[in-house]
Design an enzyme around this catalytic site. Structure first.
Site, mmCIF file in Angstrom:
data_model
loop_
_atom_site.group_PDB
_atom_site.id
_atom_site.type_symbol
_atom_site.label_atom_id
_atom_site.label_comp_id
_atom_site.label_asym_id
_atom_site.label_seq_id
_atom_site.Cartn_x
_atom_site.Cartn_y
_atom_site.Cartn_z
ATOM 1 C CG HIS A 68 -0.133 -6.904 5.013
ATOM 2 N ND1 HIS A 68 -0.222 -6.575 6.340
ATOM 3 C CD2 HIS A 68 0.245 -5.773 4.376
ATOM 4 C CE1 HIS A 68 0.106 -5.303 6.500
ATOM 5 N NE2 HIS A 68 0.396 -4.792 5.319
ATOM 6 N N GLY A 70 0.806 -1.219 0.000
ATOM 7 C CA GLY A 70 0.000 0.000 0.000
ATOM 8 C C GLY A 70 0.838 1.268 0.000
ATOM 9 C CB SER A 71 3.852 2.319 1.864
ATOM 10 O OG SER A 71 3.297 2.217 3.149
ATOM 11 C CB SER A 92 -1.811 -3.273 1.459
ATOM 12 O OG SER A 92 -0.885 -4.085 2.122
ATOM 13 C CB CYS A 97 3.779 4.958 25.526
ATOM 14 S SG CYS A 97 3.671 6.249 26.760
ATOM 15 C CD GLN A 131 -6.709 -0.707 7.735
ATOM 16 O OE1 GLN A 131 -7.449 -1.602 8.141
ATOM 17 N NE2 GLN A 131 -5.421 -0.668 8.014
ATOM 18 C CB THR A 178 11.914 -10.218 -11.210
ATOM 19 O OG1 THR A 178 13.037 -10.049 -12.065
ATOM 20 C CG2 THR A 178 11.237 -11.538 -11.494
ATOM 21 C CG ASN A 201 -4.610 3.863 9.321
ATOM 22 O OD1 ASN A 201 -5.102 4.937 8.997
ATOM 23 N ND2 ASN A 201 -3.437 3.777 9.912
#
Lengths: 128, 395
Positions: free
Chosen positions: B201, B70-71, B199, B324, B179, B237, B151
């Site tokens: 995955h 996707g990126s 994407s 965090c 998404q 490829t 997302n």
């Protein structure tokens, strides 16, 4: 590899000295303005010795673990030693922290320093 | 173990794994080679492309470029629009404040190159307003890029309306549908989409594979030079096994979308109802206009990473927009964009479920979150101040 060392996880899962000391004679609260974590230390000092210490923390795993470890490192210790406590020593005692979490140990050092300042302030006010 | 982080990545489906390994074993040739095993690989590649064309309602094989994910697709779409815009002297782009960083960081680069970007407000409900898109379009606008579904908070944007506005105004429209694809119906024609990123995955396909749809007639700029693959628009490829597995996973996801949607939506709604019982909590993003598997909450007085670690100890894998967990000390830009203040954004939890989650799992999660939030609040100085009235509750 895990994010944190086993020691960090141990102190995070089973934090030592959690809570409040109602008759504390030194209380310090510090926060990291950027990440937003907040740490509060309660000290009960007698004859220049930290007889008891407790903490409250709003923060991540390493912030909680750093507070817990720091309290263990100063409990029962004379103030001369407590004043020397550095964030590095806290991080080392935890078998290290990820680089971007080192500021959590800084927070622990600062919270203790802040509580000590409060203690000194109260003491000088009582004496005057 | 309860895996509730499907928005981060999904477990590959057995069908996709089988397709992938079969391809690795039997169709290992280079699609650019002229001998039989190479030509068979080429056939696998083009069959996969056909499947994907059908799956998203495109009509021409030239409209799909396989990418590393996707990126890369986002980067290539924005570069494509920017080149076209630059050539026409149109240097204005419209986007939203809570796009994926693949979009936001590329836009930052384009700004340094002289483009001007308008970041639309996503409001408290996490939804872009199509009328605000329309109002932001200028004579020099070369692109509108708005994600299909967010997302983090899962809110589904009014893509069809935005697409229609862009089409009417003659402005290119790109959507990051990473998404959405495989989870909700997406059709590039009905939705008036010029470019779309996906994407594999995120829909039970393999990592490292994705694709970019670019409507026929739009001149594509390439990011990677070095060969004639993908008609010279993406050298290297081709990842034939990954591409084959992508097509299988997507076909599978779409074939079962309706039944899975019902199952997942019911569990999502139960999770939302259960977590709402936690005092001083709030759902992030519109409760209904969201992906069927997305649950995102803020709990006042606690921090998200601690919450995640303790949930992990209980066998629940989830995610948070806490500062965090970001590695950057900044809380999620998505939560800030919908108006959550720093303290509150700190205590966020995202659960993204799929159809394999059971009713027992759902109840277990609700109880675990309740328990952990209560525990963390028990020694949170912020919570103490809130309860003591020294600070005002926000949620």
């Amino acid at each position: 590899m895990a994010l944190y060392s086993e020691k960090v996880m141990d102190h995070f899962r089973n934090p030592r000295n959690v809570g409040v000391i109602e008759d504390a004679n030194g209380v310090g609260e510090v926060g990291n303005a950027k990440c937003g974590d907040i740490m509060k230390m309660y000290l009960k000092i007698e004859n220049d010795i930290v007889e008891d210490v407790k903490f409250e923390t709003f923060g991540c795993g390493s912030a909680i673990a750093s507070s817990s470890m720091a309290t263990e490192m100063i409990k029962g210790k004379p103030l001369s030693e407590v004043r020397e406590l550095t964030n590095k020593a806290v991080a080392e005692a935890l078998d290290g922290l990820p680089d971007y979490k080192m500021h959590c140990s800084v927070l622990a050092e600062e919270a203790i320093k802040s509580a000590l300042e409060d203690y000194e302030k109260r003491k000088s006010e009582n004496n005057s | 173990m309860i895996y509730a982080d499907n928005a981060a990545t999904t477990k590959m489906s057995d069908a996709a794994i089988d397709a992938m390994t079969d391809c690795m074993r039997n169709t290992y040739g280079n699609p650019s080679s002229l001998y039989e095993v190479g030509q068979r690989a080429k056939e696998v590649l083009e069959d996969a492309r056909d499947e994907i064309i059908k799956a998203i309602g495109a009509d021409n094989f030239r409209e799909i470029i396989f990418t590393s994910g996707g990126s890369e697709a986002d980067n290539q779409a924005l570069r494509t629009a920017a080149e076209i815009g630059r050539a026409a002297g149109k240097m204005h782009i419209i986007s939203s404040a809570f796009e994926h960083h693949a979009i936001l960081h590329t836009l930052n680069k384009l700004e340094k190159e002289g483009f001007e970007v308008t970041y639309l407000d996503v409001h408290e409900d996490g939804l872009v307003r199509s009328e605000e898109v329309e109002a932001a379009i200028r004579p020099d606008t070369c692109l509108v890029t708005i994600m299909y579904a967010n997302n983090e908070i899962g809110t589904i944007q009014p893509i069809r309306e935005i697409g229609a506005i862009c089409r009417a105004k003659g402005v290119l429209f790109h959507t990051d549908a990473v998404q959405a694809i495989g989870h909700i119906p997406v059709n590039v024609k009905d939705d008036n989409i010029d470019m779309l990123s996906a994407s594999a995955h995120k829909f039970h396909g393999p990592k490292g594979t994705g694709f970019l749809y670019v409507r026929k007639g739009i001149k594509i700029s390439n990011l990677i030079e070095g060969g004639a693959q993908e008609r010279g628009k993406r050298a290297g490829t081709e990842n034939v096994p990954g591409i084959r597995a992508t097509a299988v996973a997507l076909k599978d996801a779409i074939a079962h979308m309706e039944e899975n949607d019902k199952i997942i939506r019911a569990k999502r709604d139960r999770l939302i109802a259960g977590l709402k019982e936690i005092p001083h909590s709030a759902i992030n993003g519109d409760e209904n206009k969201r992906l069927p598997g997305n649950v995102n909450f803020c709990f006042e007085g606690i921090e998200g990473e601690s919450l995640l670690l303790l949930l992990d100890d209980k066998g629940i894998q989830a995610s948070s927009g806490s500062a965090c967990t970001s590695g950057s000390l900044d809380p999620s830009h998505v939560l800030l964009a919908i108006g959550r203040v720093h303290d509150v954004a700190h205590g966020s939890l995202r659960l993204s479920i799929d159809e394999t989650i059971s009713d027992e799992d759902v109840e277990y999660i609700i109880n675990a979150v309740k328990e952990v939030v209560t525990y963390l609040r028990s020694f949170s100085p912020i919570w103490r101040d809130l309860v003591a009235g020294k600070k005002e509750f926000i949620l």
